[in-house]
Design a protein around this motif. Structure first.
Motif: not given
Length: 513
Positions: A510, A421, A263, A128-129, A265, A491-493, A489, A278
């Motif tokens: 996520s 997600e 996404h 994912d990252y 990191r 950004g990163n959250s 969802h 996560q």
């Protein structure tokens, strides 16, 4: 749901072909058109990633079926090393490397399951990252192929290190699945929901056809050449290596692209911690905001899935040790089981329409438990070997009912906009407890209990899953709850949005493990 789309599309193909034939006044044109349309369907409209994904399903079909012949050979070789008499109908109490030979396959499953539970979140974070999704897929494919090739040299001197490799290979198989599944959302966005539904059906057909073909070829070799279990496993591994060369190479190297990170990191956060955080934060969020439906569904999945998955592992040991079946015979049983999944999926679809998916799933788990109890007390020795065929068909019917239904419930109960997600979290829930049922079976077997009690232990997990399903809200309420996306969802959250006011609470990362 998938079966409906399959039938509808097939009907559409047939109607189109019939119209063409009527205009031309030639019935043979109908068959020609249908054949062309069928072939075009498996070209996936020229979508390269879909073609690559289909090749991966064929590869996985070969890997899974090769394990049947390999597992049988492992048990035979471990039994010989322990000094057991394979012709005797009495259960062997001798041990090798500190355990009974009949515990070997379940111990392999335990190790693979524990590795998956602890390492898959990290692998998911890498997928994912980072931009290394394709590298993860290629690396796991190379490892699996290499191990399959090494295992061609399975002998009475090498079986133990080969078993260790098999335990690691089981984990690498899950890595392969995680990497290729990550491409599904991209394919869905490219082709659209309607086309994706049809493609999903084709993917299932590819894997089913690959599993059936692999079994038929290997059973034919084993019976035709009168191979023993070990030689049959060696031939099977050789065929599997060729199988993987023909699928993994064009699939990963030519079809699947390198993609950027899904996404960005978070600064200063390691991938190891990111993967587990996560999972943890997603669990907290679901428990807080989807208490009546999604929470109980995921808990049901954790237990029911572990019991259903362990059934395949335990059944091989049971057939070899209790029923004294050969590798070819075990392969035939699995072919019967595989074919029986087709009417099973239709039965699950029918009952879901008549009632609802949750009720249908409850009926499935009750029936699965009842058939397993009956099988444990009926299949008591080699003299009842022929009775395994109807039981194999019944278990196949129930598994064909179980898995599609589980996916349907997930698809319809997950909040809209969070399918991508939460699909990673769903995958993790399906694998986090896969080690426990084989461990329970191993402990019971090492304690000297008859294997029928080990087989019966699997229903504990099915019953616990059933218990959580009964805690779910009525199906209509679950569907209504899924319409409200409290996990937007950003950004990163993931922000959790209250359904009763406009307050926005700080959420979680996520959920793709």
């Amino acid at each position: 749901m998938i079966e409906n789309d399959i039938l509808a599309t097939r009907a559409g193909f047939a109607n189109d072909a019939t119209d063409d034939a009527g205009k031309a006044g030639n019935a043979s044109a109908t068959a020609t058109t249908e054949r062309k349309q069928c072939c075009n369907s498996f070209r996936f409209g020229g979508n390269v990633e879909s073609q690559g994904y289909a090749l991966m399903t064929v590869a996985r079909g070969g890997i899974v079926m090769s394990n049947i012949f390999l597992s049988t050979a492992f048990i035979r070789l471990a039994s010989d090393s322990a000094g057991c008499d394979s012709e005797s109908e009495e259960e062997c109490d001798a041990k090798v490397y500190g355990f009974r030979p009949s515990s070997l396959i379940t111990m392999i499953a335990v190790v693979s399951g524990v590795l998956s539970a602890f390492l898959l979140p990290f692998i998911g974070a890498v997928v994912d990252y980072t931009p290394y999704r394709r590298a993860v897929g290629i690396g796991s494919a190379l490892f699996i192929t290499a191990v399959q090739g090494i295992q061609i040299w399975l002998t009475d001197d090498t079986w133990f290190p080969m078993a260790i490799l098999q335990a690691i290979n089981g984990f690498m198989y899950m890595v392969q699945v995680l990497a290729i599944y990550a491409y599904l959302p991209d394919i869905g966005r490219e082709v659209g929901p309607e086309t994706m539904t049809w493609f999903s059906a084709l993917f299932t057909m590819c894997q089913f056809g690959a599993q059936a073909a692999y079994l038929i070829v290997n059973i034919a070799f084993a019976i035709g050449l009168k191979l023993g279990d070990v030689n049959a496993a060696q031939v099977s591994q050789g065929i599997c290596v060729l199988w993987l060369f023909l699928t993994f190479i064009p699939g990963w190297w030519k079809k699947m692209p390198t993609v950027p990170a899904l996404h960005p990191r978070p600064a200063g956060k390691s991938l190891v911690l990111l993967g587990f955080s996560q999972v943890w934060k997603t669990s907290i969020g679901i428990n807080k905001h989807y208490r009546s439906g999604l929470r109980w569904f995921f808990l049901a999945v954790v237990f029911a899935e572990s019991g259903a998955n362990a059934f395949t592992v335990v059944s091989v040991t049971f057939m070899v040790e209790v029923l004294k079946m050969t590798g070819a015979q075990v392969g035939i049983i699995f072919l019967v089981t595989l074919i029986s999944t087709i009417p099973g999926s239709k039965a699950g679809q029918f009952l879901s329409k008549k009632t609802n998916p949750i009720t249908s799933w409850k009926i499935n788990l009750v029936t699965f438990s009842a058939v397993t109890v009956a099988g444990s007390f009926v299949l008591t020795g080699p003299e009842r070997q022929n009775l395994i065929y109807p039981f194999g068909a019944a278990w196949g019917f129930l598994l064909g009912w179980f898995y599609p239904l589980e996916n349907v419930v997930f698809t319809l109960s997950v909040p809209k906009g969070q399918e991508t997600e939460l699909s990673g979290f769903y995958t993790y829930c399906r694998s986090i407890l896969t080690w426990l049922p084989p461990l329970v079976f191993t402990v019971m077997n090492e304690s000297g209990l008859h294997m029928k009690w080990g087989l019966l232990s699997l229903i504990i997990f099915l019953i616990v899953g059933l218990f959580f399903l009964f805690l779910m809200a009525p199906w209509e309420d679950v569907l209504e709850d899924a319409k409200v996306n409290r996990m937007s969802h950003v950004g990163n959250s993931i922000e959790f949005v209250s359904s009763k006011n406009d307050n926005v609470e700080e959420g979680i990362a996520s959920s793709n493990p």
